[in-house]
Design an enzyme around this catalytic site. Structure first.
Site, PDB file in Angstrom:
ATOM      1  N   GLU A 100     -33.367 -17.544 -13.068  1.00  0.00           N
ATOM      2  CA  GLU A 100     -32.745 -17.463 -11.735  1.00  0.00           C
ATOM      3  C   GLU A 100     -31.447 -16.659 -11.730  1.00  0.00           C
ATOM      4  OE1 GLU A 100     -32.429 -21.526 -10.404  1.00  0.00           O
ATOM      5  OE2 GLU A 100     -34.545 -21.909 -10.724  1.00  0.00           O
ATOM      6  N   HIS A 177     -42.628 -22.630  -6.779  1.00  0.00           N
ATOM      7  CA  HIS A 177     -42.298 -23.785  -5.936  1.00  0.00           C
ATOM      8  C   HIS A 177     -42.578 -23.339  -4.501  1.00  0.00           C
ATOM      9  CE1 HIS A 177     -40.465 -26.088  -9.147  1.00  0.00           C
ATOM     10  NE2 HIS A 177     -39.720 -25.047  -9.480  1.00  0.00           N
ATOM     11  N   GLU A 207     -43.715 -23.245 -12.886  1.00  0.00           N
ATOM     12  CA  GLU A 207     -43.202 -24.518 -12.339  1.00  0.00           C
ATOM     13  C   GLU A 207     -43.913 -24.853 -11.039  1.00  0.00           C
ATOM     14  OE1 GLU A 207     -38.906 -24.484 -11.930  1.00  0.00           O
ATOM     15  OE2 GLU A 207     -38.632 -23.250 -13.714  1.00  0.00           O
ATOM     16  N   ASP A 209     -45.459 -26.275  -7.856  1.00  0.00           N
ATOM     17  CA  ASP A 209     -45.728 -27.435  -7.014  1.00  0.00           C
ATOM     18  C   ASP A 209     -45.875 -26.923  -5.585  1.00  0.00           C
ATOM     19  OD1 ASP A 209     -42.952 -27.058  -6.493  1.00  0.00           O
ATOM     20  OD2 ASP A 209     -42.386 -28.840  -7.623  1.00  0.00           O
TER      21      ASP A 209
HETATM   22  O1  G3I Z   1     -31.374 -38.563 -16.897  1.00  0.00           O
HETATM   23  C1  G3I Z   1     -30.325 -38.871 -15.971  1.00  0.00           C
HETATM   24  C2  G3I Z   1     -30.220 -40.358 -15.784  1.00  0.00           C
HETATM   25  O2  G3I Z   1     -29.850 -40.946 -17.014  1.00  0.00           O
HETATM   26  C3  G3I Z   1     -29.183 -40.636 -14.693  1.00  0.00           C
HETATM   27  O3  G3I Z   1     -29.150 -42.017 -14.441  1.00  0.00           O
HETATM   28  C4  G3I Z   1     -29.527 -39.890 -13.420  1.00  0.00           C
HETATM   29  C5  G3I Z   1     -28.472 -40.081 -12.353  1.00  0.00           C
HETATM   30  O4  G3I Z   1     -28.384 -38.978 -11.505  1.00  0.00           O
HETATM   31  O5  G3I Z   1     -29.633 -38.512 -13.713  1.00  0.00           O
HETATM   32  C6  G3I Z   1     -30.626 -38.205 -14.656  1.00  0.00           C
HETATM   33  O6  G3I Z   1     -30.654 -36.830 -14.875  1.00  0.00           O
HETATM   34  C7  G3I Z   1     -31.200 -36.027 -13.838  1.00  0.00           C
HETATM   35  C8  G3I Z   1     -32.405 -35.279 -14.416  1.00  0.00           C
HETATM   36  O7  G3I Z   1     -32.914 -34.393 -13.451  1.00  0.00           O
HETATM   37  C9  G3I Z   1     -33.540 -36.215 -14.851  1.00  0.00           C
HETATM   38  O8  G3I Z   1     -34.072 -36.867 -13.746  1.00  0.00           O
HETATM   39  C10 G3I Z   1     -30.164 -35.042 -13.377  1.00  0.00           C
HETATM   40  O9  G3I Z   1     -29.111 -35.740 -12.720  1.00  0.00           O
HETATM   41  C11 G3I Z   1     -30.750 -34.020 -12.443  1.00  0.00           C
HETATM   42  O10 G3I Z   1     -29.794 -33.010 -12.165  1.00  0.00           O
HETATM   43  C12 G3I Z   1     -31.968 -33.389 -13.085  1.00  0.00           C
HETATM   44  O11 G3I Z   1     -32.553 -32.523 -12.141  1.00  0.00           O
HETATM   45  C13 G3I Z   1     -33.417 -31.513 -12.659  1.00  0.00           C
HETATM   46  C14 G3I Z   1     -32.844 -30.129 -12.261  1.00  0.00           C
HETATM   47  O12 G3I Z   1     -33.760 -29.109 -12.614  1.00  0.00           O
HETATM   48  C15 G3I Z   1     -31.522 -29.866 -12.975  1.00  0.00           C
HETATM   49  O13 G3I Z   1     -31.706 -29.833 -14.368  1.00  0.00           O
HETATM   50  C16 G3I Z   1     -34.794 -31.710 -12.056  1.00  0.00           C
HETATM   51  O14 G3I Z   1     -35.356 -32.932 -12.558  1.00  0.00           O
HETATM   52  C17 G3I Z   1     -35.688 -30.532 -12.422  1.00  0.00           C
HETATM   53  O15 G3I Z   1     -36.923 -30.667 -11.735  1.00  0.00           O
HETATM   54  C18 G3I Z   1     -35.024 -29.239 -11.983  1.00  0.00           C
HETATM   55  O16 G3I Z   1     -35.869 -28.191 -12.409  1.00  0.00           O
HETATM   56  C19 G3I Z   1     -35.551 -26.882 -11.938  1.00  0.00           C
HETATM   57  C20 G3I Z   1     -35.918 -25.902 -13.050  1.00  0.00           C
HETATM   58  O17 G3I Z   1     -35.256 -26.255 -14.242  1.00  0.00           O
HETATM   59  C21 G3I Z   1     -35.613 -24.467 -12.643  1.00  0.00           C
HETATM   60  N1  G3I Z   1     -36.282 -24.133 -11.407  1.00  0.00           N
HETATM   61  C22 G3I Z   1     -36.038 -25.041 -10.298  1.00  0.00           C
HETATM   62  C23 G3I Z   1     -36.363 -26.487 -10.687  1.00  0.00           C
HETATM   63  C24 G3I Z   1     -36.128 -27.446  -9.528  1.00  0.00           C
HETATM   64  O18 G3I Z   1     -34.764 -27.493  -9.173  1.00  0.00           O
END
Ligand code: G3I
Length: 292
Positions: A100, A177, A207, A209
């Site tokens: 990105e 997406h 990715e 969906d």
């Molecule tokens: O694991 C912690 C947990 O311990 C905590 O209690 C909780 C509280 O907020 O957060 C948890 O971590 C989260 C993690 O997902 C696991 O669920 C993070 O806050 C959250 O920021 C994270 O979001 C991910 C995001 O990328 C940022 O890394 C999404 O699941 C994931 O689907 C998303 O994926 C991105 C791709 O990497 C790039 N393309 C877009 C895509 C969607 O945004």
């Protein structure tokens, strides 16, 4: 784990390989979460897509809030890539090296990497990753570049330039997406894949969906409309020789990122909340002409 192992032959960690996950403190690396997935992949004969080395999100607080000049930031990025790609050397089929880096208008996305290093961070990242694992395929990955449009034109120009400069880049990832009510046009996706392929690049859908948030109609109608979109995008990939992978961004609707990001009722994936295959699963198999 059972549904994963039975239905897929490739896996991508949704968060476990990101900068904030693997380097929670400067110089202290923790690959334990990612190691579990890689071990699972090996036990189930699945290929691993590494995700992601350079991204504007998932930056640990110590780097986001610390003061690092250009040289120090280059060192941080170099150390991260050496540690991570080195740790998984030989076990990752393809890395999303840069994720990105572009805005929708085609300009470089403002990010901590662009601010602190400048646009050269892209080239540097590919070169270091290649040195750390010469056998891994190295990808540029982005969303909104699936069809022919302003952003995919910019990604095409960027990757064409990198290829011409001899930067070690092997492929482009279309995140995919997308929305079931307004999907990309299959012919446009196919033509777009073909032009990247003509640069000598592989194409992966990385990715996928298919959001149901804006759909009208009965639940049954919604699920079959969604299924047709899965079938069309898989059809585009299958029609292009260079398109070698289709990865979905999760297994069950119960755990999709879109439920917190967009709509608590989202149902964008192939398996429902109870891990039962949805109509989308059958449509996808139809595209693959899979005979059980
Ligand atoms: O694991 C912690 C947990 O311990 C905590 O209690 C909780 C509280 O907020 O957060 C948890 O971590 C989260 C993690 O997902 C696991 O669920 C993070 O806050 C959250 O920021 C994270 O979001 C991910 C995001 O990328 C940022 O890394 C999404 O699941 C994931 O689907 C998303 O994926 C991105 C791709 O990497 C790039 N393309 C877009 C895509 C969607 O945004």
């Amino acid at each position: 784990m059972q549904v994963l192992g039975q239905n897929f032959d490739m896996i991508t960690p949704e968060t476990e390989m990101k900068f904030d996950a693997v380097e929670p403190q400067p110089g202290q690396f923790d690959f334990s979460g990612a190691d579990k997935l890689v071990t699972f992949a090996r036990a189930n004969h699945m290929a691993v897509r590494g995700h992601v080395l350079v991204w504007h999100q998932a930056i640990p607080a110590w780097f986001a809030n610390g003061s690092y000049d250009r040289d120090e930031s280059i060192q941080v990025l170099h150390d991260l890539i050496d540690a991570e790609v080195g740790h998984f050397r030989g076990q990752v089929l393809a890395w999303d090296v840069v994720n990105e880096a572009l805005f929708d208008d085609g300009s470089y996305r403002k990010s901590i990497w662009l601010d602190r290093i400048g646009p050269d961070y892209v080239t540097m990242a590919f070169q270091w990753a290649h040195q750390d694992d010469p056998s891994a395929l190295l990808f540029y990955n982005d969303y909104g570049i699936e069809a022919l449009n302003t952003k995919s034109n910019a990604a095409y120009a960027l990757l064409k330039g990198l290829k011409q400069e001899g930067v070690p880049i092997d492929g482009v990832g279309f995140q995919m997406h997308i929305r079931a009510d307004a999907p990309p046009v299959q012919a446009s996706v196919q033509a777009n894949m073909e032009r990247f392929a003509a640069l000598g690049l592989a194409v992966h859908i990385t990715e996928m969906d298919v959001s149901t948030a804006y759909l009208r109609g009965t639940p049954d109608q919604q699920m079959s409309q969604q299924g047709q979109v899965y079938q069309q995008m898989a059809g585009a990939c299958l029609a292009v020789k260079a398109c070698g992978a289709l990865v979905v961004w999760g297994v069950s609707d119960r755990h999709t990122w879109l439920r917190s990001f967009l709509d608590p009722n989202e149902r964008p994936l192939l398996f429902d909340d109870d891990y039962q295959a949805k109509p989308a699963y059958a449509y996808l198999l139809a595209a693959l002409q899979y005979m059980p």
